[in-house]
Motif scaffolding. Structure first.
Motif, short mmCIF file in Angstrom:
data_model
loop_
_atom_site.label_atom_id
_atom_site.label_comp_id
_atom_site.label_asym_id
_atom_site.label_seq_id
_atom_site.Cartn_x
_atom_site.Cartn_y
_atom_site.Cartn_z
N THR A 208 -19.23 -91.22 23.53
CA THR A 208 -19.87 -90.07 24.17
C THR A 208 -19.65 -88.87 23.25
OG1 THR A 208 -17.93 -89.28 25.41
CG2 THR A 208 -19.23 -91.07 26.40
N GLU A 209 -20.02 -87.68 23.72
CA GLU A 209 -19.81 -86.49 22.88
C GLU A 209 -18.32 -86.16 22.75
OE1 GLU A 209 -22.38 -85.98 21.56
OE2 GLU A 209 -24.03 -86.25 22.94
N GLU A 210 -17.52 -86.53 23.75
CA GLU A 210 -16.10 -86.19 23.72
C GLU A 210 -15.17 -87.39 23.66
OE1 GLU A 210 -17.99 -85.21 26.50
OE2 GLU A 210 -18.60 -83.27 25.67
N LEU A 211 -15.66 -88.58 24.04
CA LEU A 211 -14.75 -89.72 24.20
C LEU A 211 -15.17 -90.92 23.35
CD1 LEU A 211 -14.37 -89.70 28.10
CD2 LEU A 211 -12.80 -88.69 26.42
N LEU A 212 -14.18 -91.71 22.99
CA LEU A 212 -14.37 -93.01 22.36
C LEU A 212 -13.77 -94.06 23.29
CD1 LEU A 212 -14.97 -94.96 19.97
CD2 LEU A 212 -12.68 -94.41 19.11
N ILE A 213 -14.55 -95.06 23.67
CA ILE A 213 -14.08 -96.12 24.56
C ILE A 213 -14.07 -97.42 23.77
CG2 ILE A 213 -14.47 -97.40 26.70
CD1 ILE A 213 -16.15 -94.04 26.24
N ILE A 214 -12.93 -98.08 23.72
CA ILE A 214 -12.77 -99.32 22.96
C ILE A 214 -12.56 -100.49 23.91
CG2 ILE A 214 -11.37 -100.55 21.26
CD1 ILE A 214 -12.70 -98.26 19.98
N GLY A 215 -13.34 -101.54 23.72
CA GLY A 215 -13.08 -102.79 24.40
C GLY A 215 -12.19 -103.64 23.51
N ASN A 216 -10.88 -103.59 23.77
CA ASN A 216 -9.88 -104.21 22.90
C ASN A 216 -9.67 -105.67 23.32
OD1 ASN A 216 -7.61 -104.97 21.48
ND2 ASN A 216 -6.47 -103.08 21.88
N ASN A 217 -10.33 -106.59 22.60
CA ASN A 217 -10.26 -108.00 22.99
C ASN A 217 -8.97 -108.68 22.55
OD1 ASN A 217 -12.75 -108.35 24.41
ND2 ASN A 217 -13.82 -108.14 22.45
N THR A 218 -8.23 -108.06 21.65
CA THR A 218 -6.94 -108.61 21.25
C THR A 218 -5.93 -108.46 22.39
OG1 THR A 218 -7.39 -108.04 18.96
CG2 THR A 218 -5.10 -108.52 19.54
N GLU A 219 -5.90 -107.26 22.98
CA GLU A 219 -4.94 -106.94 24.04
C GLU A 219 -5.56 -107.05 25.43
OE1 GLU A 219 -3.59 -103.08 22.92
OE2 GLU A 219 -2.62 -103.79 21.07
#
Length: 457
Positions: A208-219
């Motif tokens: 988004t303009e302010e956020l980064l969302i990560i789908g962390n498949n390792t954890e």
């Protein structure tokens, strides 16, 4: 002029001077275009005074080329007609027909099909010389036809290329801009995983303009970071009670202040609120409506959710409200056409769907009704490619992550390859790229290092 060329095969082709002139003019344009490169524009689409000067120069050369080529063309055509008249006069003498003229085709002369006046003598032995003259006529006619073809087709293309110099500099500036940021290490790097060098799981992201969302498949979790501070603000599990397998997130988008993702391992869609609570989970394994086999990329257009159903080789559309407010019976509609391993999907500014076709190593551009508008080969050679993710910039450029070659490839709006970027010069894996909604930031995920790069566009 051309008559002499018939007698001397070493003489210069009449189009050589024309081509020489064009090449010299295009060389001048190429030299002038360096002004743009030297200006090192900070943002795409900015036109400064130097750029205006270049554009004026291009228009000037375009006019000069058109006028010069047209004049040369008319000059050569006139000379060709003169040579033809000379040959026809010789034929009149040899054949013994004073009325033989250019209205009669060379073939008819050889076949003696033209109407020869009664009583006009014709010496048989003279047909050998007549045949040689007719061969010259064939040669001139072919030369004339070729010249007319080149003038009608090649010249406009060369003139058009002068117009494209302006666009090419803007197009290549995106690639140059990204390469410069990487070379100078002026990019933001967000470390989202403590463990390093993991090649077993590919991670995905949304921006988004302010956020980064990560789908962390390792954890097996989601992580949310503020872009400005690079601080982790939220972490929550990507699992649910309905899961039969450990979750494997393969696509994320943000809609209505919620995270919507595909879970490839459990063949479903999951919806989370901004606090990390599971709102809904729809879909199951299968090939019927409402079922998926390894769903991957997804996007939203006109209140419809489009999902890449990778294992079923199809793209499906779903009423977004059926996901945000799930009903007892979940359905979806298959987009017409076969897509061989669709990996990711997005939209462009022309109301089209742009998707990567992993199984064919290319991108497809389709209408919202499924009609194919274009097929874009990721590589011009036979090398293996793995188009895993696609994004379209505000300028209509297509960015494609090539997972097998570990590169990002940039295509112009007319789908020509502009340049290639290797984000990591010492290893690293390119699989997921995402643009911010305003198109000013590009996120590149290196799942091997557990790192996200944020570049400015």
């Amino acid at each position: 002029m051309l008559n002499s060329s018939l007698d001397n095969s070493d003489s210069e082709d009449p189009t050589v001077s024309q081509i020489s002139f064009l090449n010299e003019t295009l060389r001048k344009i190429g030299k002038a275009s360096k002004v743009v490169k030297a200006s090192q524009m900070n943002s795409i689409g900015m036109i400064d005074e130097e750029f205006k000067k270049l554009f004026a120069l291009l228009e000037k050369y375009k006019t000069e080329i058109h006028e010069a080529v047209e004049a040369k063309y008319l000059e050569i055509i006139t000379d060709i007609e003169k040579d033809k008249q000379i040959i026809y006069k010789k034929l009149q003498t040899v054949v013994g027909d004073s009325k033989l003229n250019s209205d009669i085709e060379p073939t008819d002369i050889i076949m003696k099909k033209y109407d020869k006046p009664v009583g006009v003598p014709c010496i048989k032995a003279n047909w050998s010389e007549a045949s040689n003259l007719v061969v010259n006529l064939f040669s001139i006619n072919e030369q004339s036809a070729l010249l007319q073809h080149n003038f009608a087709n090649d010249t406009p293309k060369m003139i058009e290329s002068t117009r494209n110099v302006r666009n090419n500099n803007l197009q290549s500036s995106l690639c140059s801009n990204l390469k410069k940021q990487l070379a100078e290490n002026s990019v933001s790097r967000i470390k989202y995983r403590k463990s390093d060098w993991n090649f077993s799981c590919v991670d995905f992201a949304a921006l988004t303009e302010e956020l980064l969302i990560i789908g962390n498949n390792t954890e097996k979790n989601f992580k949310v970071f503020e872009l400005e501070t690079q601080v982790e603000t939220l972490s929550f599990s990507s699992s649910s009670e309905r899961d039969k397998e450990a979750p494997y997130i393969s696509g994320i988008i943000i809609t209505n202040d919620k995270f919507l993702c595909t879970d490839r391992a459990n063949n479903c869609l999951k919806l989370f609120d901004m606090d990390g609570n599971l709102v809904s989970q729809v879909g199951r394994y299968g090939r019927l409506s409402g079922e998926f086999v390894s769903p991957e990329g997804l996007c939203i257009k006109d209140e419809l959710l489009y999902v890449c159903d990778f294992g079923n080789n199809r793209v499906v559309s779903i009423d977004l409200d059926d996901v945000l407010n799930p009903k007892q019976i979940f359905r979806h509609t298959k987009l017409p056409g076969f897509v061989f391993g669709p990996a990711d999907i997005t939209t462009d500014d022309e109301n089209c769907l742009v998707m990567t076709e992993w199984g064919k190593g290319r991108a497809l551009i389709k209408s919202l009704r499924g009609e194919i508008f274009a097929r874009v080969a990721i590589s011009a050679t036979n090398e293996m490619t793995g188009p895993s993710c696609v994004q379209v910039t505000n300028q209509g450029k297509m960015l494609i992550a090539d997972a097998l070659q570990q590169k990002i490839k940039i295509f112009s709006k007319n789908r020509e390859l502009e340049g290639t970027i290797t984000p990591w010069y010492h290893g690293g894996e390119v699989h997921c790229i995402k643009l911010s909604p305003n198109g000013k930031r590009l996120c590149v995920i290196d799942y091997a290092r557990g790192e996200a790069l944020i570049l400015s566009l």
